[in-house]
Design an enzyme around this catalytic site. Sequence first.
Site, PDB file in Angstrom:
ATOM      1  CG  HIS A  40       0.905  -4.445 -14.113  1.00 41.25           C
ATOM      2  ND1 HIS A  40       0.912  -2.934 -14.220  1.00 41.25           N
ATOM      3  CD2 HIS A  40      -0.077  -4.746 -12.890  1.00 41.25           C
ATOM      4  CE1 HIS A  40       0.231  -2.637 -13.053  1.00 41.25           C
ATOM      5  NE2 HIS A  40      -0.655  -3.395 -12.563  1.00 41.25           N
TER       6      HIS A  40
ATOM      7  CG  HIS B  64       8.649  -4.183 -12.894  1.00 45.46           C
ATOM      8  ND1 HIS B  64       8.486  -4.423 -11.658  1.00 45.46           N
ATOM      9  CD2 HIS B  64       7.070  -3.825 -13.070  1.00 45.46           C
ATOM     10  CE1 HIS B  64       7.286  -4.518 -10.935  1.00 45.46           C
ATOM     11  NE2 HIS B  64       6.478  -3.882 -11.785  1.00 45.46           N
TER      12      HIS B  64
END
Length: 259
Positions: free
Chosen positions: A155, A213
């Site tokens: 992303h 993340h």
Amino acid sequence: MEWLERCACVVQSGLFSDVFRRHSALLLACVTVGGSLVKEFWPLPDSYFNSKRNFLNVYFVKLSWGWTLSLLLPFIGLTNYIVTRSVPAVFRRIGTLLVGTIIWYVCTNFFMYVENATGSCYVSEMQPENKTEHGDKRECIKSGGFWVGFDISGHSFLLPYCVLMILEEAAILRDERFKKHGMKPLIHALVVSLGLLVSIWALMFFCTSIYFHTPWQKIFGTFFGILSWYITYRWWYLKTLSPGLPPSSPPGKSHRKAK
């Protein structure tokens, strides 16, 4: 359709302005770094946007390249034909979408390779100390295990790349011929749709930076996204043997024609 024209004017003077375009890469890099610091030192409480099942993630982000292609294809085709009146020139510019697709495919597969090469299989997420014998992510997950590797954020790569690509292609709107053209309503609809898409990508990129993340996974992802844009629009597309830049691109050192 005055409301559509007003919306298009707002998008063009805001998101698609030369000032915003020039600083967009730096802004995206700052979002990644700033969001990562927030996640590490001032974690935010759970919200609708850190659920992977939220509407924007399921129906937009997971299909982000498809959405970007579906709007950029008619936009590039229509606007470039109005300016150049040349079908070959239009097909040449549409080549940017093929280049972008190749970049998306190569980078995402590279990210998966890195994650597979750097990871290990564990019994479960709650028991990270118990490894299993599986050395491949697919085998690990298929057996009910939990794979942990360096997962470069897809992303963080794709959303900035889509934003930068849309902003670059929107540079053609500076041409005065669009103001009185018969296809103006359709152009306005595409501009508003692309502006909405840029807003969604920016919002979800921000959510990724503050919720998901590790910092380095996001930084590397963003780095690859910005690097892909820079190599194409700031270097290769200035060359003769390339899809080229949009006609009427903003003047400046980075948009000069190659000699």
